[in-house]
Design a protein around this motif. Structure first.
Motif, mmCIF file in Angstrom:
data_model
loop_
_atom_site.group_PDB
_atom_site.id
_atom_site.type_symbol
_atom_site.label_atom_id
_atom_site.label_comp_id
_atom_site.label_asym_id
_atom_site.label_seq_id
_atom_site.Cartn_x
_atom_site.Cartn_y
_atom_site.Cartn_z
ATOM 1 N N GLN A 149 -7.785 -8.584 -18.525
ATOM 2 C CA GLN A 149 -6.556 -9.367 -18.383
ATOM 3 C C GLN A 149 -5.317 -8.517 -18.625
ATOM 4 N N VAL A 150 -5.371 -7.647 -19.599
ATOM 5 C CA VAL A 150 -4.228 -6.764 -19.885
ATOM 6 C C VAL A 150 -3.977 -5.826 -18.706
ATOM 7 N N LEU A 151 -5.043 -5.267 -18.129
ATOM 8 C CA LEU A 151 -4.881 -4.358 -16.986
ATOM 9 C C LEU A 151 -4.336 -5.096 -15.768
ATOM 10 N N LYS A 152 -4.761 -6.329 -15.551
ATOM 11 C CA LYS A 152 -4.237 -7.123 -14.434
ATOM 12 C C LYS A 152 -2.739 -7.360 -14.595
ATOM 13 N N LYS A 160 5.422 -4.341 -9.557
ATOM 14 C CA LYS A 160 6.468 -5.350 -9.284
ATOM 15 C C LYS A 160 5.918 -6.532 -8.490
ATOM 16 N N SER A 161 4.692 -6.934 -8.814
ATOM 17 C CA SER A 161 4.040 -8.061 -8.146
ATOM 18 C C SER A 161 4.150 -9.307 -9.011
ATOM 19 N N GLU A 162 4.249 -10.441 -8.355
ATOM 20 C CA GLU A 162 4.267 -11.711 -9.069
ATOM 21 C C GLU A 162 2.841 -12.062 -9.469
ATOM 22 N N ILE A 163 2.682 -12.570 -10.672
ATOM 23 C CA ILE A 163 1.362 -12.979 -11.140
ATOM 24 C C ILE A 163 1.164 -14.442 -10.764
ATOM 25 N N THR A 164 0.500 -14.647 -9.650
ATOM 26 C CA THR A 164 0.199 -15.991 -9.163
ATOM 27 C C THR A 164 -1.278 -16.276 -9.420
ATOM 28 N N ASP A 165 -1.681 -17.522 -9.228
ATOM 29 C CA ASP A 165 -3.106 -17.839 -9.360
ATOM 30 C C ASP A 165 -3.927 -17.045 -8.349
ATOM 31 N N GLU A 166 -3.391 -16.865 -7.142
ATOM 32 C CA GLU A 166 -4.108 -16.098 -6.114
ATOM 33 C C GLU A 166 -4.298 -14.641 -6.567
ATOM 34 N N TYR A 167 -3.230 -14.032 -7.080
ATOM 35 C CA TYR A 167 -3.329 -12.664 -7.609
ATOM 36 C C TYR A 167 -4.371 -12.620 -8.709
ATOM 37 N N TRP A 168 -4.312 -13.578 -9.630
ATOM 38 C CA TRP A 168 -5.195 -13.598 -10.799
ATOM 39 C C TRP A 168 -6.660 -13.716 -10.390
ATOM 40 N N GLN A 169 -6.918 -14.496 -9.333
ATOM 41 C CA GLN A 169 -8.290 -14.679 -8.858
ATOM 42 C C GLN A 169 -8.842 -13.409 -8.214
ATOM 43 N N LYS A 170 -8.002 -12.712 -7.465
ATOM 44 C CA LYS A 170 -8.453 -11.550 -6.690
ATOM 45 C C LYS A 170 -8.497 -10.255 -7.489
ATOM 46 N N LYS A 171 -7.572 -10.071 -8.413
ATOM 47 C CA LYS A 171 -7.429 -8.802 -9.119
ATOM 48 C C LYS A 171 -8.373 -8.762 -10.310
ATOM 49 N N ASN A 172 -9.315 -7.856 -10.291
ATOM 50 C CA ASN A 172 -10.248 -7.691 -11.403
ATOM 51 C C ASN A 172 -10.626 -6.226 -11.540
ATOM 52 N N TYR A 173 -10.809 -5.817 -12.759
ATOM 53 C CA TYR A 173 -11.238 -4.459 -13.054
ATOM 54 C C TYR A 173 -12.665 -4.510 -13.585
ATOM 55 N N LYS A 174 -13.540 -3.772 -12.937
ATOM 56 C CA LYS A 174 -14.936 -3.728 -13.367
ATOM 57 C C LYS A 174 -15.053 -2.869 -14.614
ATOM 58 N N ASN A 175 -16.015 -3.235 -15.448
ATOM 59 C CA ASN A 175 -16.259 -2.481 -16.677
ATOM 60 C C ASN A 175 -16.665 -1.044 -16.377
ATOM 61 N N GLY A 176 -16.005 -0.096 -17.055
ATOM 62 C CA GLY A 176 -16.390 1.306 -16.992
ATOM 63 C C GLY A 176 -16.048 2.039 -15.718
ATOM 64 N N VAL A 177 -15.239 1.451 -14.857
ATOM 65 C CA VAL A 177 -14.868 2.072 -13.588
ATOM 66 C C VAL A 177 -13.421 2.591 -13.689
ATOM 67 N N LEU A 178 -13.216 3.852 -13.326
ATOM 68 C CA LEU A 178 -11.879 4.443 -13.337
ATOM 69 C C LEU A 178 -11.183 4.132 -12.023
ATOM 70 N N TYR A 179 -9.973 3.570 -12.123
ATOM 71 C CA TYR A 179 -9.154 3.228 -10.959
ATOM 72 C C TYR A 179 -7.874 4.040 -10.999
ATOM 73 N N GLN A 180 -7.419 4.484 -9.836
ATOM 74 C CA GLN A 180 -6.094 5.078 -9.747
ATOM 75 C C GLN A 180 -5.167 3.995 -9.209
#
Length: 183
Positions: A149-152, A160-180
Motif C-alpha cells: 500500500q505504501v509503494l502504491k 503525479k497520478s490520482e489515487i482512484t479505486d481503479e488505480y488502487w485495484q490495478k496497481k500492485n507490487y509483488k513480494n520480493g520483485v524489484l521494479y524500476q
C-alpha cells in the motif's frame, strides 16, 4: 539511473491471506528475490523498519552486497495502520466490513476503524517523496523497500497520478520483485 521499488518478501500473513498492516510479521524463510541479472548500485536505500523489510534487505545484501552507509530506515514507510482489521483474514474482514472493500481490496476512500486512510498515508509519505524526487535529480539510483500500500501511494505521488479505486485495484507490487519506476 532511477528510482527502484521493492516490496518485502512474503510472510505467513501473506500466505494465510491475513491483513498485516503495521503488525510486525517476520518474513518467511527460504524466500527468494526476483532481481535483474546485473546488480544495481544504489546510492540511497530508504527502508521501512518492519522486520519483514529488514529481512528482505538482508537478502538483497546477500545477493548484491549493499553499503550500510546508504541505508536509511524511515518510519514513514511503515505499512498502513489497518486498525481493527489488523491480523484478520481478508475474507473475514470483507464479511465484517463490506463497505470498506471494492472487488476484494480496500476502497480508496475507506476509513478503517482505528486505522489510517489512504489520505493519511499519502500525507505521511509525501515528505519522503519530495526527498526522493530531489535526490533523483542527481542522476543516481534510489531504492525504496517497503509495503504494497505504501509503494502504491508513493508511486502515485511520484508519478503525479490520482489515487482512484481503479488505480488502487490495478496497481500492485509483488513480494520480493524489484521494479524500476518510470516517471
Amino acid at each position: 539511473m532511477g528510482i527502484y521499488l521493492l516490496r518485502h518478501i512474503r510472510t505467513v500473513y501473506n500466505i494465510e491471506h491475513r491483513l498485516s498492516g503495521r503488525t510486525d510479521v517476520p518474513a518467511m524463510q527460504g524466500e527468494k528475490l526476483v532481481l535483474p541479472t546485473h546488480p544495481v548500485h544504489f546510492e540511497m536505500i530508504l527502508c521501512s523498519p518492519a522486520q519483514r523489510c529488514r529481512e528482505t534487505l538482508r537478502l538483497l545484501n546477500d545477493e548484491w552486497g549493499v553499503s550500510e552507509a546508504v541505508i536509511q530506515f524511515a518510519t514513514d514507510l511503515q505499512e498502513r495502520n489497518l486498525g481493527s482489521l489488523e491480523g484478520m483474514r481478508r475474507a473475514d474482514a470483507i464479511a465484517a466490513y463490506p463497505d470498506l472493500f471494492c472487488n476484494g481490496k480496500f476502497c480508496v476512500k475507506a476509513v478503517l476503524p482505528h486505522g489510517e486512510s489512504v489520505a493519511d498515508v499519502a500525507h505521511r509519505v509525501s515528505t519522503l517523496a519530495l526527498q526522493i524526487e530531489n535526490y533523483a535529480i542527481s542522476d543516481v539510483n534510489i531504492l525504496v523497500l517497503a509495503h504494497n500500500q505504501v509503494l502504491k501511494i508513493l508511486t502515485a505521488i511520484l508519478s503525479k497520478s490520482e489515487i482512484t479505486d481503479e488505480y488502487w485495484q490495478k496497481k500492485n507490487y509483488k513480494n520480493g520483485v524489484l521494479y524500476q519506476l518510470d516517471i
